[in-house]
Design a protein around this motif. Sequence first.
Motif, PDB file in Angstrom:
ATOM      1  N   GLU A 260       0.858  -1.185   0.000  1.00  0.00           N
ATOM      2  CA  GLU A 260       0.000   0.000   0.000  1.00  0.00           C
ATOM      3  C   GLU A 260       0.891   1.230   0.000  1.00  0.00           C
ATOM      4  O   GLU A 260       1.827   1.331   0.788  1.00  0.00           O
ATOM      5  CB  GLU A 260      -0.912   0.014   1.233  1.00  0.00           C
ATOM      6  CG  GLU A 260      -1.977  -1.063   1.244  1.00  0.00           C
ATOM      7  CD  GLU A 260      -3.162  -0.704   0.363  1.00  0.00           C
ATOM      8  OE1 GLU A 260      -3.290   0.483  -0.013  1.00  0.00           O
ATOM      9  OE2 GLU A 260      -3.953  -1.608   0.039  1.00  0.00           O
TER      10      GLU A 260
ATOM     11  N   GLU B 163      -8.288   3.275   6.414  1.00  0.00           N
ATOM     12  CA  GLU B 163      -8.853   1.950   6.177  1.00  0.00           C
ATOM     13  C   GLU B 163      -8.848   1.502   4.719  1.00  0.00           C
ATOM     14  O   GLU B 163      -8.825   0.308   4.437  1.00  0.00           O
ATOM     15  CB  GLU B 163     -10.291   1.907   6.716  1.00  0.00           C
ATOM     16  CG  GLU B 163     -10.407   2.167   8.210  1.00  0.00           C
ATOM     17  CD  GLU B 163      -9.655   1.133   9.042  1.00  0.00           C
ATOM     18  OE1 GLU B 163      -9.574  -0.035   8.608  1.00  0.00           O
ATOM     19  OE2 GLU B 163      -9.140   1.506  10.113  1.00  0.00           O
ATOM     20  N   ARG B 164      -8.881   2.441   3.756  1.00  0.00           N
ATOM     21  CA  ARG B 164      -8.977   2.038   2.354  1.00  0.00           C
ATOM     22  C   ARG B 164      -8.330   3.072   1.451  1.00  0.00           C
ATOM     23  O   ARG B 164      -8.060   4.197   1.856  1.00  0.00           O
ATOM     24  CB  ARG B 164     -10.425   1.810   1.955  1.00  0.00           C
ATOM     25  CG  ARG B 164     -11.357   2.951   2.256  1.00  0.00           C
ATOM     26  CD  ARG B 164     -12.797   2.632   1.945  1.00  0.00           C
ATOM     27  NE  ARG B 164     -13.019   2.436   0.518  1.00  0.00           N
ATOM     28  CZ  ARG B 164     -14.167   2.724  -0.085  1.00  0.00           C
ATOM     29  NH1 ARG B 164     -15.193   3.188   0.628  1.00  0.00           N
ATOM     30  NH2 ARG B 164     -14.313   2.522  -1.375  1.00  0.00           N
ATOM     31  N   SER B 165      -8.100   2.664   0.203  1.00  0.00           N
ATOM     32  CA  SER B 165      -7.436   3.537  -0.762  1.00  0.00           C
ATOM     33  C   SER B 165      -8.313   4.737  -1.100  1.00  0.00           C
ATOM     34  O   SER B 165      -9.543   4.696  -1.002  1.00  0.00           O
ATOM     35  CB  SER B 165      -7.127   2.760  -2.049  1.00  0.00           C
ATOM     36  OG  SER B 165      -6.229   1.705  -1.792  1.00  0.00           O
TER      37      SER B 165
END
Length: 423
Positions: free
Chosen positions: A90, A111-113
């Motif tokens: 990531e 938590e997320r892209s």
Amino acid sequence: MRVAILSAMHPTGSHGEGPIRGLLAVAGRSAAALQLDLALRLGCERIVCFAEGLDDGILPLLHRAEQGGASFHALASARALSGLVRAQDELFLFAEGVVPDPLAAGEMLGERSGVVALPADAGMEAGFERIDRDHAWAGMARLPGAAVERLAEMPIDVEAIPALLRLGLQSGVRLVPLPRAVLTDRRWTLLRDEEHARAFETAWLHQRIVPAPFTAPLHAVADRLSTALAPRVLARKGRAVLPFAGGAIALAGALAAAHWGTGTGTGTGAGTGTGAGAGTGAGAFAAVALGAFLLRMGGTLAALSRDRVAEGVAARARRALPGLAIDLTLVAVAGFLAPVAALAEWLFAAGALVLTLRALQRLAGGAVAATASDRASLAVVLAAGAALGQPLPAIQLLTLLGLAVLAWPRPGPTDNAGLTMSR
């Protein structure tokens, strides 16, 4: 693995002059250093910084990354990135010179892209890069590591961070809107030059503390002096603890002066007006005032250096410890200065004063609570009383004054509870 990608290689001037944008400082720490700290908080185990070399501006980043348990790599070209990032990694991208708000960044990308974005007009006005008709990049993104593999298809002199951002957008990574208030409140910015960095620094520091009002005069001076000195103090690791060390030494000096200044450890002249006793008491309380002032400065600098107030029993105990140490020192100094026959009376009076002030801090609120919390100013008043040979009456008078303020009726929602209306 989470990998952070920073940059510190572009001058602020349009013709290659001026300081490096990524090394512009806020409160003594470069934009790249603030980005690195955020990357460590987000769990990054590898830090990649595009720079011309390991010079004086980049070496501190290397040391900070190693202290945080991450590896650090200074690269000069985008091609060298391919050996450091795998497809399953990531990426956290930071625009050069951006200073994100750590709390907002964690909420949006923890938590997320995603690509943090602003409305185009507001973003470009703040100096951010436009990415489409309606949006500007807010200077931070989280992307899949697979984007790095496509850098090999691009020209050798391509800039890694803008190229990776474009690849992420082309792959459909979501746009995450940056709350407008975060930008307008100056919690998130893109440093453009030294003048802008100084303006942002002032706002950045004042967001972290509310200086004491001048009804608490020495606390007010300590807070403002700490804010003025923060850029130089916080720039060097370890300097922020110096006021705490100085305050502890001053309190110890107060105890030593009160104990040994009277010859026996219990005063025989401090409360009777003799020169030696008066001087000893005044010096001891003056040392307490100095210690309280320095400990207040230390607490303010500590607040300026962190992004959030730590919670939990241990954190609250650490914050309460300086105040407790000052109060115990005040009571102990009074005991050391007391005549042997009146030791209990002096200790009781000093203890009553401290408890009264603590009650005012909790119950009064506003300017009264601020005044009651200012132990440095209190110790100055007690030093004046001791210099006049009247420390005990000074303690007693201040206690009575505090009790009177506590007992003074204050308007409340139940003032008319006893009134009824009848027909």
